[in-house]
Design an enzyme around this catalytic site. Sequence first.
Site, PDB file in Angstrom:
ATOM      1  N   ARG A  59       0.854  -1.191   0.000  1.00  0.00           N
ATOM      2  CA  ARG A  59       0.000   0.000   0.000  1.00  0.00           C
ATOM      3  C   ARG A  59       0.893   1.245   0.000  1.00  0.00           C
ATOM      4  NH1 ARG A  59      -4.566  -0.082   4.266  1.00  0.00           N
ATOM      5  NH2 ARG A  59      -2.826   0.308   5.630  1.00  0.00           N
ATOM      6  N   HIS A 259      10.099 -24.930  14.204  1.00  0.00           N
ATOM      7  CA  HIS A 259      11.533 -25.226  14.067  1.00  0.00           C
ATOM      8  C   HIS A 259      11.973 -26.415  14.939  1.00  0.00           C
ATOM      9  CE1 HIS A 259      11.271 -21.460  12.145  1.00  0.00           C
ATOM     10  NE2 HIS A 259      11.572 -20.672  13.156  1.00  0.00           N
TER      11      HIS A 259
HETATM   12  C1  BG6 Z   1      11.602 -16.996  13.695  1.00  0.00           C
HETATM   13  C2  BG6 Z   1      10.949 -16.552  14.977  1.00  0.00           C
HETATM   14  O1  BG6 Z   1      10.872 -18.026  13.104  1.00  0.00           O
HETATM   15  O2  BG6 Z   1      12.928 -17.459  13.972  1.00  0.00           O
HETATM   16  C3  BG6 Z   1      11.783 -15.495  15.688  1.00  0.00           C
HETATM   17  O3  BG6 Z   1       9.668 -16.016  14.689  1.00  0.00           O
HETATM   18  C4  BG6 Z   1      13.218 -15.967  15.844  1.00  0.00           C
HETATM   19  O4  BG6 Z   1      11.215 -15.161  16.952  1.00  0.00           O
HETATM   20  C5  BG6 Z   1      13.773 -16.461  14.517  1.00  0.00           C
HETATM   21  O5  BG6 Z   1      13.988 -14.871  16.326  1.00  0.00           O
HETATM   22  C6  BG6 Z   1      15.150 -17.055  14.687  1.00  0.00           C
HETATM   23  O6  BG6 Z   1      15.678 -17.458  13.454  1.00  0.00           O
HETATM   24  P1  BG6 Z   1      17.224 -17.785  13.314  1.00  0.00           P
HETATM   25  O7  BG6 Z   1      17.365 -18.261  11.907  1.00  0.00           O
HETATM   26  O8  BG6 Z   1      17.965 -16.524  13.608  1.00  0.00           O
HETATM   27  O9  BG6 Z   1      17.539 -18.843  14.332  1.00  0.00           O
END
Ligand code: BG6
Length: 504
Positions: A59, A259
Amino acid sequence: MNPLRDPQDRRLPRIPEPCALVIFGVTGDLARKKLLPGIYDLANRGLLPPGFVVLGFARRDWTDGDFEALAHDSAKDYARTPWREEVWARLAGNIKFVGGSFDDDAAFDRLSTCLDDLRHSHGIHGNAAFYFSIPPSAFPQVLKQLARTGMADNERCGGWRRVVVEKPFGYDLPSAKALNDLVDDVFTRDDVFRIDHYLGKETVQNIMALRFANNLFEPLWNSKYVDSAQITMAEDVGIGTRAGFYDATGAARDVVQNHLLQLLALVTMEEPTSFDAAEIRAEKLKVLRAISLPTDVAAGTVRGQYLRGWVAGQRAVGYLEEPNVPEDSTTETYVAIRLGIQNRRWAGVPFYLRAGKRLPRRVTEVAVMFKTAPHLPFNRTDVEMLSSNQLVIRVQPDEGVVLKFGAKVPGTTMEVRDIAMDFQYGEAFTEASPEAYERLVLDVLIGDRTLFPDAAEVEQSWRVIDPLEEAWQGVRPESYRAGEWGPRAADEMLAREGRSWRRA
Ligand code: BG6
């Protein structure tokens, strides 16, 4: 087909067909820090097709040039690979922008016309992927617009149309199901790519290589030799400016549902019959289904929330003092969960998962702790410094794998101590690892779904988290100081079972 090229040889550069990547939410953090730099990195590595177009939608009253300027700055600030003006110059001519809000039919009609025009002007043959880098609340409206304009229709478009959905994929099982139905109504199943960016990390993909390309580990990979495993995702950062999202989400939904459970699945699943997306997903799903929750949730889980403290020499405010966090919030910024897996391989082995913000440092690792030797033919004092063997998969940083075992200390006595055999990506390979998003964007454009969880996996992961969330309702999280390794209760949880957290 090129007769010199073996279609099975995946070492050859995989380059997508000419296509467009439409990004909804181009001004957000994800687009600026990950997607646009990742696209530059792919272009720099020569992995994008000549007719590749980036189409931004937001937007804003912007011209193509305005968006190109934002993309340029983002790529320059956050790209992994060295900056080369000539690479950017080639991309810059193929960056387009359509302005409008998600309820603006005319804007989506313009987007549709733009994609039609690109078919001839850039030879994209109707191929386009739509990347939803937007809050889930906006998904229904955008999907409706894509359906209304026929933009999601492969046949009408004469090429492939794919959709990329960022996590969080739902808030619980019912909302995830509703979202899956919604997306499935508009796109064909094989055209939906759900992002869990951990699966794009080299070290996470290496879990499968380690387990299934070697003969060494498999005989030990079961309850006979493994005592327990710990999966840690520690972050030194706080919630930054994401209070709105984070306070409604919490650590379990934010990173465990996706994750950490994906890591758990890769570490514990059976060997897939081939390295094909469907086979890998089938094995992951099977083991996710075998997960068992603690019978007593209060004893088998710990939630925490950070108080003010110091992290890496910097003062950090407490969670409740972060901007826009309600002063009585009970959202957890730390969680530890003890899970079991009910199958022949893993029955009786506890899997401890923990994730937290404002911990002493950023580290993600999977530590497989082996049982101690059944008999030690040494004097007690000789083995005082010996603990059990451990295999540690370091996801980040210092990417690599460490094997800890006992070795004799040089000298006249038979003293045995822990030592570490250390494999580091940085030393073993000359090629630097691509960023997770770089890899995942490329896979979307190629149409390779191996690294994307499917609807069933996402839903099954919610089946693990939902009962815990329900049991935690109204319970205040424990406290820990920013810069500590979580609440004391998390140490006590392991101590009750005669174990302790590994110093990650
Ligand atoms: C994201 C989360 O999926 O992963 C975040 O929403 C987190 O809260 C992030 O900080 C961490 O990713 P990475 O790749 O830095 O471990």
